[in-house]
Design a protein around this motif. Structure first.
Motif, short mmCIF file in Angstrom:
data_model
loop_
_atom_site.label_atom_id
_atom_site.label_comp_id
_atom_site.label_asym_id
_atom_site.label_seq_id
_atom_site.Cartn_x
_atom_site.Cartn_y
_atom_site.Cartn_z
N ARG A 154 1.33 -1.42 -0.38
CA ARG A 154 -0.07 -0.15 -0.05
C ARG A 154 0.54 0.74 -0.02
NH1 ARG A 154 -2.76 1.14 5.51
NH2 ARG A 154 -1.01 0.98 7.15
N LEU A 159 0.24 5.34 -5.94
CA LEU A 159 0.62 6.00 -6.59
C LEU A 159 1.34 6.78 -8.02
CD1 LEU A 159 4.11 6.24 -3.87
CD2 LEU A 159 1.93 7.63 -3.77
N ASN A 221 9.20 7.98 2.98
CA ASN A 221 9.65 10.04 4.05
C ASN A 221 11.07 10.57 3.53
OD1 ASN A 221 8.72 9.16 7.11
ND2 ASN A 221 7.30 9.80 5.18
N PHE A 224 10.47 12.39 0.41
CA PHE A 224 9.67 13.28 1.03
C PHE A 224 10.64 14.70 0.66
CE2 PHE A 224 6.29 16.37 2.01
CZ PHE A 224 5.42 16.01 1.12
N ASN A 258 3.60 14.48 -5.57
CA ASN A 258 2.64 13.94 -4.46
C ASN A 258 1.90 15.06 -4.62
OD1 ASN A 258 1.56 14.56 -1.86
ND2 ASN A 258 3.12 13.22 -0.89
N PHE A 315 12.58 15.72 -10.04
CA PHE A 315 12.79 15.01 -8.60
C PHE A 315 12.79 13.13 -9.02
CE2 PHE A 315 13.44 12.76 -5.17
CZ PHE A 315 14.96 13.74 -4.27
#
Ligand code: UT7
Length: 328
Positions: A154, A159, A221, A224, A258, A315
């Protein structure tokens, strides 16, 4: 910058017909429309049919771009396909596209720079055109990410999506040009976003299949945080190289990974919402295809005109990042 007198003559895109919604994903993994929407901004993504490979989508996008450029495929001199989901290890996806198009006189190759692939390809093509080596180029970002998705994970399966976008580049004598670019790589983060199996490190075997090594792995994470910093830095570098400020930007087309990353970038650059193109809600993350699809979309929606200053920033896996600023 000398040698950057190029024009994006035309664009095209192809999105597969099948739409996968967040509600559909709720039936596959332990997730919710609410989580996906608030954490990523994605509502739907496209999924290529079983018979559709990356080159098929790339071909459809390129065909539209060439038609709009009024160019015969036999005139094409250079084809670059940016992808991390090639049809096969070899030959390159560019070779399949060349054949499908009937672009017999073109040199074809692939570029693997993950989500930064369209920008890397744009810069490479500009340099070939700028030195006079080739008179035109078709650059394509194309991905079938659903073919390397682990539908039990998940963290990643919500995504990604499939699609392709193409641009025809020609030399320019007028105001159209690549004003500036900035590219970067940090291989030390390579295994934060990668597909471990299938290459020479872990050749395909029963074990690699059983351990799901043939699908995307990501430490979301870490990625990001680096993404937010690097995207701001690279775009600021490009603006500096071009001698412009955000006031001069007509529209920014960022890679769509995102919505929170895009919003953070937008705010840090002090750009109003209407100057940043967003389509992640419809297509999710299509890696190398996302900027190419976005550019075609702003063209089709009549949001750009010749002379406008357009920014690209991306990116992704590698890690790679990059930005480019063109006068359209
Ligand atoms: O395109 C190339 C570059 N890629 C990127 O730039 C992607 C960058 N990363 C991201 O976009 C975000 O990190 C993600 C969208 C991947 C994840 O968002 P996050 O806010 O960083 O969430 P997280 O990974 O910190 O996970 C938070 C929680 C975890 O639960 P616990 O440990 O707090 O109980 C996850 O297990 O959310 C959980 N979670 C989910 N819950 C429902 C992770 N995925 C899902 C899911 N549905 N699909």
């Amino acid at each position: 910058m000398s040698g950057n007198n190029i024009m994006i003559k035309s664009t095209g895109a192809y999105l597969p017909v099948k739409i996968l919604t967040n509600k559909d994903l709720e039936k596959i993994v332990d997730t919710s429309d609410e989580w996906i929407t608030t954490r990523t901004g994605i509502k739907t993504r496209r999924v290529a049919a079983d018979h559709e490979a990356t080159s098929d989508m790339a071909y459809e996008a390129a065909k539209i771009a060439l038609k709009r450029a009024n160019m015969d495929p036999q005139e094409v001199e250079l084809i670059i396909v940016a992808t991390i989901t090639p049809d096969m290890f070899f030959p390159s996806t560019g070779c399949f596209v060349q054949d499908r198009l009937g672009a017999k006189n073109a040199v074809a190759m692939d570029v693997n720079a993950a989500c930064s692939g369209y920008i890397y390809s744009l810069v490479i093509a500009c340099k070939f055109l700028g030195t006079g080596s080739y008179k035109n180029a078709v650059i394509i970002g194309a991905e079938k990410l659903t073919s390397i998705t682990n539908w039990e994970d998940r963290n990643t399966c919500v995504l990604f999506g499939d699609g392709a976008g193409a641009s025809v580049l020609i030399p320019s004598n007028g105001e159209s040009k690549l004003l500036a670019f900035d590219l970067g790589t940090d291989g030390s983060y390579g295994e934060e976003l990668f597909m471990p199996g299938g290459g020479s490190r872990n050749p395909a075997s029963i074990e690699t299949v059983e351990n799901k090594l043939h699908s995307i792995r990501m430490n979301g994470n870490t990625i990001f945080k680096v993404a937010v910093n690097k995207m701001k830095k690279t775009f600021t570098n490009s603006m500096g190289n071009a001698g412009i400020t955000t006031e001069d930007i007509s529209i920014l087309i960022p890679h769509q990974a995102n919505l929170r990353i895009i919003e953070s970038l937008r705010k840090s650059l002090h750009l109003p919402k209407e100057k940043v193109h967003v389509n992640i809600d419809k297509y999710g993350n299509t890696s190398a295809a996302s900027i190419a699809i976005g550019l075609n979309e702003v063209y089709e929606e009549g949001l750009i005109k010749r002379g406008d200053i357009i920014g690209f920033v991306a990116f992704g896996g590698g890690l790679t990042w990059g930005s480019a600023i063109i006068q359209y």
